[in-house]
Design a protein around this motif. Sequence first.
Motif, PDB file in Angstrom:
ATOM      1  N   VAL B 235       0.839  -1.193   0.000  1.00 32.74           N
ATOM      2  CA  VAL B 235       0.000   0.000   0.000  1.00 32.74           C
ATOM      3  C   VAL B 235       0.874   1.243   0.000  1.00 32.74           C
ATOM      4  CG1 VAL B 235      -1.690   1.358   1.297  1.00 32.74           C
ATOM      5  CG2 VAL B 235      -1.920  -1.136   1.167  1.00 32.74           C
ATOM      6  N   LYS B 236       0.542   2.150  -0.925  1.00 36.94           N
ATOM      7  CA  LYS B 236       1.108   3.501  -0.887  1.00 36.94           C
ATOM      8  C   LYS B 236      -0.018   4.427  -0.447  1.00 36.94           C
ATOM      9  CE  LYS B 236       4.510   3.554  -4.644  1.00 36.94           C
ATOM     10  NZ  LYS B 236       4.818   4.157  -5.946  1.00 36.94           N
ATOM     11  N   VAL B 237       0.338   5.491   0.260  1.00 35.92           N
ATOM     12  CA  VAL B 237      -0.654   6.487   0.620  1.00 35.92           C
ATOM     13  C   VAL B 237      -0.295   7.781  -0.087  1.00 35.92           C
ATOM     14  CG1 VAL B 237      -1.604   7.875   2.496  1.00 35.92           C
ATOM     15  CG2 VAL B 237      -1.214   5.429   2.820  1.00 35.92           C
ATOM     16  N   ALA B 238      -1.296   8.398  -0.733  1.00 33.18           N
ATOM     17  CA  ALA B 238      -1.065   9.640  -1.478  1.00 33.18           C
ATOM     18  C   ALA B 238      -1.913  10.744  -0.882  1.00 33.18           C
ATOM     19  CB  ALA B 238      -1.406   9.448  -2.943  1.00 33.18           C
ATOM     20  N   ALA B 239      -1.278  11.858  -0.604  1.00 32.39           N
ATOM     21  CA  ALA B 239      -1.980  13.011  -0.061  1.00 32.39           C
ATOM     22  C   ALA B 239      -1.912  14.159  -1.047  1.00 32.39           C
ATOM     23  CB  ALA B 239      -1.356  13.431   1.267  1.00 32.39           C
ATOM     24  N   PHE B 252       1.577  14.017   9.639  1.00 28.88           N
ATOM     25  CA  PHE B 252       1.008  13.044   8.706  1.00 28.88           C
ATOM     26  C   PHE B 252       1.885  11.803   8.655  1.00 28.88           C
ATOM     27  CE2 PHE B 252      -1.875  11.802   5.608  1.00 28.88           C
ATOM     28  CZ  PHE B 252      -1.277  11.471   4.396  1.00 28.88           C
ATOM     29  N   HIS B 253       3.187  12.032   8.574  1.00 30.42           N
ATOM     30  CA  HIS B 253       4.111  10.899   8.534  1.00 30.42           C
ATOM     31  C   HIS B 253       4.019  10.083   9.818  1.00 30.42           C
ATOM     32  CE1 HIS B 253       6.005  11.565   4.710  1.00 30.42           C
ATOM     33  NE2 HIS B 253       6.379  12.790   5.015  1.00 30.42           N
ATOM     34  N   THR B 254       3.887  10.771  10.940  1.00 25.73           N
ATOM     35  CA  THR B 254       3.793  10.058  12.216  1.00 25.73           C
ATOM     36  C   THR B 254       2.562   9.153  12.235  1.00 25.73           C
ATOM     37  OG1 THR B 254       4.905  11.889  13.342  1.00 25.73           O
ATOM     38  CG2 THR B 254       3.650  10.352  14.717  1.00 25.73           C
ATOM     39  N   PHE B 255       1.472   9.675  11.697  1.00 24.66           N
ATOM     40  CA  PHE B 255       0.260   8.854  11.644  1.00 24.66           C
ATOM     41  C   PHE B 255       0.437   7.653  10.731  1.00 24.66           C
ATOM     42  CE2 PHE B 255      -4.006   7.576  11.902  1.00 24.66           C
ATOM     43  CZ  PHE B 255      -4.483   7.343  10.625  1.00 24.66           C
ATOM     44  N   LEU B 256       1.035   7.875   9.577  1.00 23.20           N
ATOM     45  CA  LEU B 256       1.221   6.763   8.634  1.00 23.20           C
ATOM     46  C   LEU B 256       2.148   5.699   9.204  1.00 23.20           C
ATOM     47  CD1 LEU B 256       1.414   8.620   5.188  1.00 23.20           C
ATOM     48  CD2 LEU B 256      -0.521   7.426   6.214  1.00 23.20           C
ATOM     49  N   LEU B 259       0.162   3.113  10.699  1.00 17.77           N
ATOM     50  CA  LEU B 259      -0.505   2.220   9.737  1.00 17.77           C
ATOM     51  C   LEU B 259       0.489   1.297   9.040  1.00 17.77           C
ATOM     52  CD1 LEU B 259      -3.017   4.696   8.023  1.00 17.77           C
ATOM     53  CD2 LEU B 259      -3.479   3.060   9.845  1.00 17.77           C
ATOM     54  N   ASP B 260       1.746   1.404   9.467  1.00 20.16           N
ATOM     55  CA  ASP B 260       2.802   0.553   8.909  1.00 20.16           C
ATOM     56  C   ASP B 260       2.980   0.797   7.404  1.00 20.16           C
ATOM     57  OD1 ASP B 260       3.501  -3.005   8.623  1.00 20.16           O
ATOM     58  OD2 ASP B 260       4.835  -1.326   9.154  1.00 20.16           O
ATOM     59  N   ILE B 261       2.912   2.076   7.008  1.00 21.04           N
ATOM     60  CA  ILE B 261       3.185   2.443   5.618  1.00 21.04           C
ATOM     61  C   ILE B 261       4.624   2.932   5.544  1.00 21.04           C
ATOM     62  CG2 ILE B 261       2.526   3.921   3.674  1.00 21.04           C
ATOM     63  CD1 ILE B 261       0.335   1.966   4.526  1.00 21.04           C
ATOM     64  N   PRO B 262       5.492   2.265   4.806  1.00 21.92           N
ATOM     65  CA  PRO B 262       6.895   2.711   4.728  1.00 21.92           C
ATOM     66  C   PRO B 262       6.992   4.127   4.162  1.00 21.92           C
ATOM     67  CG  PRO B 262       6.591   0.539   3.716  1.00 21.92           C
ATOM     68  CD  PRO B 262       5.224   1.076   3.987  1.00 21.92           C
ATOM     69  N   ARG B 263       8.016   4.845   4.559  1.00 24.10           N
ATOM     70  CA  ARG B 263       8.222   6.217   4.073  1.00 24.10           C
ATOM     71  C   ARG B 263       8.311   6.266   2.544  1.00 24.10           C
ATOM     72  NH1 ARG B 263       9.257  11.240   7.483  1.00 24.10           N
ATOM     73  NH2 ARG B 263       8.582  10.441   9.501  1.00 24.10           N
ATOM     74  N   SER B 264       8.916   5.232   1.982  1.00 27.06           N
ATOM     75  CA  SER B 264       9.071   5.201   0.523  1.00 27.06           C
ATOM     76  C   SER B 264       7.743   5.020  -0.196  1.00 27.06           C
ATOM     77  CB  SER B 264      10.012   4.067   0.136  1.00 27.06           C
ATOM     78  OG  SER B 264       9.483   2.821   0.576  1.00 27.06           O
ATOM     79  N   HIS B 265       6.694   4.682   0.562  1.00 27.99           N
ATOM     80  CA  HIS B 265       5.378   4.439  -0.016  1.00 27.99           C
ATOM     81  C   HIS B 265       4.423   5.592   0.266  1.00 27.99           C
ATOM     82  CE1 HIS B 265       6.939   0.581  -0.898  1.00 27.99           C
ATOM     83  NE2 HIS B 265       5.783   0.000  -1.133  1.00 27.99           N
TER      84      HIS B 265
END
Lengths: 270, 348
Positions: B235-239, B252-256, B259-265
Motif C-alpha cells: 500500500v502507498k498512501v497519497a496526499a 502526517f508521517h507520524t500517523f502513517l 498504519l505501517d506504511i513505509p516512508r518510501s510508499h
Amino acid sequence: MTAPLLIGAVAYTPNVVLIWEGMREYFADTDAPMDFILFSNYGRQVDALLAGNIDIAWNTNLAWVRTVGQSAGECRALAMRDTDTVFQTVMVARAGTGMTGLESLRGKTLALGSQDSAQAAILPVHFLHEAGLGDDAVTLVRINSDVGKHGDTGRSELDALRAVIDGEADAAALGINTWESIGREELMPGAFESFWASPHYSHCNFTALPTLEPDRVDPWVDALFAMDWENPRHREVLEMEGLRRWVPPVLPGYDSLFAAVQAQGLSMRW
Amino acid sequence: MVTGSAPTQPEPPQLQDAGLLLDLVEQLGRAPRHALVKVALRSGDAESQARTIESWCARSGNEMVTLEPGVATIRRGPRLDPFADLDPSQLPGTRLWMYTNFDCNLACDYCCVRSSPRTPRAALGADRVRQLAQEAAAAGVSELILTGGEPFLLPDVDDLVAACTTELPTTLLTNAMLFHGRRLEALRRMDRERLTLQISLDSPSPEIHDTHRGSGSWDRAVAGIRTARQEGFQVKVAATLPYEQTHHVEPFHTFLDTLDIPRSHRVIRALARRGVADHGLELTVETLIPEVTVTATGVYWHPVAAEHNDQLVTRDIFPLADAITLVRDRFSAYRSDAVAAAQWFPCA
C-alpha cells in the motif's frame, strides 16, 4: 601539496573555455590537478612557455617547430590527439575541372590560407616545391584572415574556398579537418572535388621544457592518457577538442614542417 | 575562372549552395556550444539551400531550429538531450497511466478530472485495457498505473487489474472506501505480488480530509488502508495538499507510521489548478514532464490533465508506441524551445 600544472592554450573559439574547464574538472579528480591560461595567439603562448610562465603549451605544429627553434631543441612533446597523427593537406577545386594531382596546378592559381597556417599555407608551398612546382609555376593567392591562430579557426581556408567559388582561384589548399567540416564531396556533389592529398603529418602537441619535473608532469600525462571515450563525461571534452584518445607524440610527422620552415625562410618567432 | 576565360554560364546551383555551406561552417564554428546562430540564406533556390542546411546539420551534429524567409536559425551542437537531466523513472513512456473510468463515489473539491457520482463513466473497457497493457510491455513501459474516478465502481475491476498485472507491475489508485462485499472479493482475487494499491488520504485526522472529500470519508479510507494491509497488499498512501502545506507534513508521517506504511510508499503532491480546483499550481505541457496517460477519448500529456483539451496529445490510443513517440517528440521540442527562449532573454 604540488602546485597545479599551468597549461597554456589559444582561445581560437569560445568553446575553448568549455574545453579547458572540462579538462580542469577532469584533472581535479586525478593526482595531477591543473589550471589553464588562454592566449590570443600562439606567439605569445610560446613566449610564455619559454619564460616559464606556463608549464605546458597546447601547441600547433608550427608553434612546436618555433619552440624547438627558440629553445635549441631543449623541449619535449608530451602527447597529442589521435587526430594529430594523421593530419593532411588536401587540394580542392571546383568539380569537373579535371585536375589530377599537383602538376595540374602548373600555370594555375592556388588560394592559400593564413601565412602561419601549416596545413593551408606553409606545407602546401612545401609540397608544391617537392613536386617541382616552384614559385613561378603556380600563382599563389594568400588570404591572411586569422594570422596568429595558426589556422585554428579555419576561417582563412573557408575564405580560400570562397575565392575558388568566385573564380579568383582555381584551387584551394585546406586542412583535412576543414574538408571534413564541409562534407567533402558527399554533401554537395558537383560543387567541389579534392584532387590531391598530402602524406600524413603531425599537428598539435603538448609541449614542455625539460625543467618541468618528471614527478609533476608524468602523473599528468598518465591521467591524460586515461581519458576514456566511453566515459560520457570524458567524451564531452574529447568531442569538443576533436579526438577520441590522447596518444604519444609522433615526432617524425614534423619533419616536413621543419623542412618547409627552413626552406621558406620563416621566422622562428611570431 | 582565374585561368583567363570569363564565365559564360550562370553559376551552377551547387556552387550557390557551396557559399552557404561555407557560411554555415564559419558561423557555427565560432559559436559557443548550444548557441543559436542566424545564418542568412542567399538569393536563389531556397529549397535547395534548405536541403543543404539540413544535410549539413545532420552530418555535423548541429540542429536547424527554424527556417524563415531569408534566414535559418541553427543551434550549435551537439544536440541537447532533452532527457539527460531526467531521472530514469521520469522518462516519458516509462509509466503508462490509464483512466479506467471517471465516475466516483466521491466528489472531492479538488478533483483534477471532475469525478463525482454524476460524472459519466467513460470506461476504457477490459478489451482496451488488455490491449494497452500488452502494447505497453512491448513498447518498453515498465509500470502501469490505473486510476479514475474510482476503479472499484467497475464490476470487472479485477479483470482489468489482471490484464495489467499479467504484463507489468501495476499500481491501482483508489479511495479504498468500497472494500466490502463483492468488491472485497474482487480485491482478494488480485495479484498481491504485482499490484500496489495507492490509497488517498490527505491528513492524519479527519478534519482536513473530510473537508475536501466528504464527511466520514477519512474513517472509511483509513479502514480501507488497514483492510488492504491485512489482505497482504503493498500500500502507498497519497496526499493532495495545498502547495503551502506540502512542507508541514511531519504529523502526517507520524500517523502513517502507525498504519505501517513505509516512508518510501508515501506520495505528497501539491494541489493543481485543474478540474474543479480553482486554485493551485498552474501546470501546462511546457512545465510538466509528461506521463503518458490514456483515457477512453485519447492520449493525454499527464494524468493531472486527462480530458483537458490543452493537454490532449492524440485521439488515437493505438498503436500505443506511436502515441508514446509523439509525447517524447513534443517533450523534446518543448525543451528545445525553452533553451532557445532562455537565450533570447539574457538577464543583462
